[in-house]
Design a protein around this motif. Structure first.
Motif, PDB file in Angstrom:
ATOM      1  N   HIS A 161       1.192 -32.970  -9.137  1.00 37.74           N
ATOM      2  CA  HIS A 161       1.648 -33.989  -8.200  1.00 37.74           C
ATOM      3  C   HIS A 161       2.616 -33.331  -7.228  1.00 37.74           C
ATOM      4  O   HIS A 161       2.968 -32.154  -7.378  1.00 37.74           O
ATOM      5  N   SER A 162       3.073 -34.056  -6.250  1.00 37.00           N
ATOM      6  CA  SER A 162       3.829 -33.418  -5.170  1.00 37.00           C
ATOM      7  C   SER A 162       5.221 -32.960  -5.577  1.00 37.00           C
ATOM      8  O   SER A 162       5.734 -31.976  -5.039  1.00 37.00           O
ATOM      9  N   ALA A 163       5.837 -33.634  -6.558  1.00 34.79           N
ATOM     10  CA  ALA A 163       7.163 -33.186  -7.017  1.00 34.79           C
ATOM     11  C   ALA A 163       7.064 -31.892  -7.806  1.00 34.79           C
ATOM     12  O   ALA A 163       8.027 -31.134  -7.899  1.00 34.79           O
ATOM     13  N   GLU A 164       5.906 -31.626  -8.370  1.00 32.72           N
ATOM     14  CA  GLU A 164       5.655 -30.372  -9.069  1.00 32.72           C
ATOM     15  C   GLU A 164       5.193 -29.305  -8.079  1.00 32.72           C
ATOM     16  O   GLU A 164       5.592 -28.148  -8.144  1.00 32.72           O
ATOM     17  N   ASN A 165       4.350 -29.736  -7.147  1.00 34.47           N
ATOM     18  CA  ASN A 165       3.777 -28.802  -6.186  1.00 34.47           C
ATOM     19  C   ASN A 165       4.835 -28.184  -5.281  1.00 34.47           C
ATOM     20  O   ASN A 165       4.812 -26.985  -4.998  1.00 34.47           O
ATOM     21  N   ILE A 166       5.782 -28.987  -4.840  1.00 35.80           N
ATOM     22  CA  ILE A 166       6.820 -28.501  -3.922  1.00 35.80           C
ATOM     23  C   ILE A 166       7.666 -27.402  -4.561  1.00 35.80           C
ATOM     24  O   ILE A 166       8.108 -26.467  -3.890  1.00 35.80           O
ATOM     25  N   THR A 167       7.891 -27.486  -5.864  1.00 38.80           N
ATOM     26  CA  THR A 167       8.744 -26.511  -6.553  1.00 38.80           C
ATOM     27  C   THR A 167       7.951 -25.346  -7.152  1.00 38.80           C
ATOM     28  O   THR A 167       8.544 -24.378  -7.617  1.00 38.80           O
ATOM     29  N   GLY A 168       6.625 -25.459  -7.148  1.00 35.98           N
ATOM     30  CA  GLY A 168       5.815 -24.430  -7.784  1.00 35.98           C
ATOM     31  C   GLY A 168       5.996 -24.411  -9.283  1.00 35.98           C
ATOM     32  O   GLY A 168       5.819 -23.373  -9.920  1.00 35.98           O
ATOM     33  N   PHE A 169       6.328 -25.580  -9.858  1.00 35.23           N
ATOM     34  CA  PHE A 169       6.621 -25.638 -11.290  1.00 35.23           C
ATOM     35  C   PHE A 169       5.328 -25.809 -12.087  1.00 35.23           C
ATOM     36  O   PHE A 169       5.069 -26.834 -12.724  1.00 35.23           O
ATOM     37  N   PHE A 170       4.499 -24.787 -11.990  1.00 43.54           N
ATOM     38  CA  PHE A 170       3.257 -24.747 -12.738  1.00 43.54           C
ATOM     39  C   PHE A 170       2.839 -23.282 -12.843  1.00 43.54           C
ATOM     40  O   PHE A 170       3.314 -22.432 -12.088  1.00 43.54           O
ATOM     41  N   THR A 171       1.954 -22.988 -13.768  1.00 40.92           N
ATOM     42  CA  THR A 171       1.480 -21.624 -13.946  1.00 40.92           C
ATOM     43  C   THR A 171       0.276 -21.384 -13.056  1.00 40.92           C
ATOM     44  O   THR A 171      -0.709 -22.135 -13.123  1.00 40.92           O
ATOM     45  N   LYS A 172       0.361 -20.356 -12.235  1.00 40.73           N
ATOM     46  CA  LYS A 172      -0.752 -20.018 -11.355  1.00 40.73           C
ATOM     47  C   LYS A 172      -1.978 -19.668 -12.203  1.00 40.73           C
ATOM     48  O   LYS A 172      -1.898 -18.869 -13.133  1.00 40.73           O
ATOM     49  N   HIS A 173      -3.098 -20.311 -11.897  1.00 44.18           N
ATOM     50  CA  HIS A 173      -4.341 -20.159 -12.658  1.00 44.18           C
ATOM     51  C   HIS A 173      -4.189 -20.636 -14.104  1.00 44.18           C
ATOM     52  O   HIS A 173      -5.008 -20.303 -14.960  1.00 44.18           O
ATOM     53  N   GLY A 174      -3.147 -21.419 -14.349  1.00 43.43           N
ATOM     54  CA  GLY A 174      -2.974 -22.069 -15.645  1.00 43.43           C
ATOM     55  C   GLY A 174      -3.105 -23.564 -15.401  1.00 43.43           C
ATOM     56  O   GLY A 174      -4.163 -24.040 -14.986  1.00 43.43           O
ATOM     57  N   ASP A 175      -2.008 -24.318 -15.627  1.00 41.35           N
ATOM     58  CA  ASP A 175      -2.070 -25.750 -15.352  1.00 41.35           C
ATOM     59  C   ASP A 175      -2.199 -26.029 -13.858  1.00 41.35           C
ATOM     60  O   ASP A 175      -2.517 -27.151 -13.453  1.00 41.35           O
ATOM     61  N   GLY A 176      -1.989 -25.009 -13.022  1.00 42.66           N
ATOM     62  CA  GLY A 176      -2.189 -25.177 -11.578  1.00 42.66           C
ATOM     63  C   GLY A 176      -3.641 -25.084 -11.157  1.00 42.66           C
ATOM     64  O   GLY A 176      -3.977 -25.363 -10.011  1.00 42.66           O
ATOM     65  N   ALA A 177      -4.519 -24.698 -12.074  1.00 47.84           N
ATOM     66  CA  ALA A 177      -5.945 -24.569 -11.756  1.00 47.84           C
ATOM     67  C   ALA A 177      -6.679 -25.838 -12.163  1.00 47.84           C
ATOM     68  O   ALA A 177      -6.464 -26.365 -13.245  1.00 47.84           O
ATOM     69  N   ALA A 178      -7.545 -26.339 -11.306  1.00 44.56           N
ATOM     70  CA  ALA A 178      -8.338 -27.523 -11.614  1.00 44.56           C
ATOM     71  C   ALA A 178      -9.336 -27.733 -10.478  1.00 44.56           C
ATOM     72  O   ALA A 178      -9.236 -27.099  -9.420  1.00 44.56           O
ATOM     73  N   ASP A 179     -10.284 -28.625 -10.705  1.00 43.56           N
ATOM     74  CA  ASP A 179     -11.265 -28.946  -9.658  1.00 43.56           C
ATOM     75  C   ASP A 179     -10.786 -30.074  -8.760  1.00 43.56           C
ATOM     76  O   ASP A 179     -11.048 -30.067  -7.558  1.00 43.56           O
ATOM     77  N   ILE A 180     -10.098 -31.041  -9.341  1.00 39.18           N
ATOM     78  CA  ILE A 180      -9.518 -32.123  -8.548  1.00 39.18           C
ATOM     79  C   ILE A 180      -8.097 -32.396  -9.045  1.00 39.18           C
ATOM     80  O   ILE A 180      -7.794 -32.200 -10.219  1.00 39.18           O
ATOM     81  N   ALA A 181      -7.247 -32.835  -8.131  1.00 37.46           N
ATOM     82  CA  ALA A 181      -5.853 -33.155  -8.466  1.00 37.46           C
ATOM     83  C   ALA A 181      -5.546 -34.564  -7.942  1.00 37.46           C
ATOM     84  O   ALA A 181      -4.968 -34.724  -6.863  1.00 37.46           O
TER      85      ALA A 181
END
Length: 273
Positions: A161-181
């Motif tokens: 979501h945008s509060a997570e996206n703005i901070t980059g608080f996710f693992t690249k190619h981990g929970d940040g990977a998906a087909d739709i958000a």
């Protein structure tokens, strides 16, 4: 708003206020339209952690799939439990599943695969830090979801979501990977607002957000790791003024983690002087 805040708010698509009924309908329609536009999709797969984001995304997916089935589209929602050994908040995962009522539940313990990967790297002379081991967990969870999706002729749903996206608080190619958000465009408080509207159990949307990836910092709250509260992040995304210190931290995260929001560059897409 500062000039950078203007840019970020526009990029993150967060509205100052939302109408819960309208927002739920728009997200469900988005999910349905994506499925209907891709003839190969027979399932939606999502890992359920027992936290706010996966609970909301899971419920919206199940609602969308229920409508698709009533319209003659043979599709199902697969909820995946992905514990690393014994999960401390396993009871909340079960509560989330009871609320979502998924068509199918699959459980995969990621501990053997993660531990073997870490050991293999160590044997090769690569000793991971505890933080890097946490990223191994996140990437293994996503790998499992893609394996399930492939086996079930489906796609993987992300919880970004945008509060997570703005901070980059996710693992690249981990929970940040998906087909739709489907949650992108919402901030944290708006996600909570939608769960209240959908009548989720209160303890699920009041749960302290945590990635819970690091062994030496179990259940570390997101806000502690980020150094800023979600309330300030949400205010920032809604175009409101926030304390200067919070603003500086948010914008530092946004700039530092820009690479996480980008696809792989090629020699044709990398900006040239």
């Amino acid at each position: 708003m500062s000039n950078l805040q203007d840019i970020v708010v526009k990029e993150m698509k967060v509205k100052p206020t939302i109408e819960s009924k309208d927002e739920v309908r728009q997200i469900i329609q988005f999910i349905k339209h994506y499925v209907q536009s891709h003839s190969f999709i027979a399932s939606l797969t999502l890992g359920i952690s027992g936290g706010q984001d996966s609970t909301l995304a899971g419920k919206l997916c199940q609602l969308a799939v229920d409508e698709l089935k009533s319209e003659g589209n043979d599709c199902k929602f697969i909820a995946v439990k992905l514990p690393y050994g014994q999960q401390k908040d396993a009871a909340e995962v079960e509560d989330a599943l009871a609320f979502i009522k998924p068509d199918e539940v699959v459980t995969v313990n990621i501990k053997p695969a993660v531990d073997q990967s870490i050991q293999s790297l160590y044997d090769a002379g690569i000793e991971l830090t505890d933080f890097q081991k946490g990223n191994e967990k996140a990437r293994e969870r996503m790998k499992v979801q893609y394996s399930i999706a492939s086996n079930k002729q489906g796609i993987v749903v992300g919880t970004d979501h945008s509060a997570e996206n703005i901070t980059g608080f996710f693992t690249k190619h981990g929970d940040g990977a998906a087909d739709i958000a489907p949650l992108f465009g919402l901030n944290k408080r708006q996600g909570k607002q939608l769960l209240i509207y959908l009548e989720a159990p209160k303890h699920l949307y009041e749960k302290v957000p945590t990635a819970d990836l690091e062994d030496d910092k179990p259940q570390l709250p997101d806000e502690e790791a980020l150094g800023v509260t979600y309330a300030h992040i949400d205010d920032y995304l809604e175009g409101k003024s926030v304390p200067s210190e919070a603003k500086a931290i948010i914008e530092k995260h946004y700039i530092k983690n820009a690479h996480k929001r980008e696809l792989a560059y090629t020699r044709y897409t990398w900006p040239k002087n």
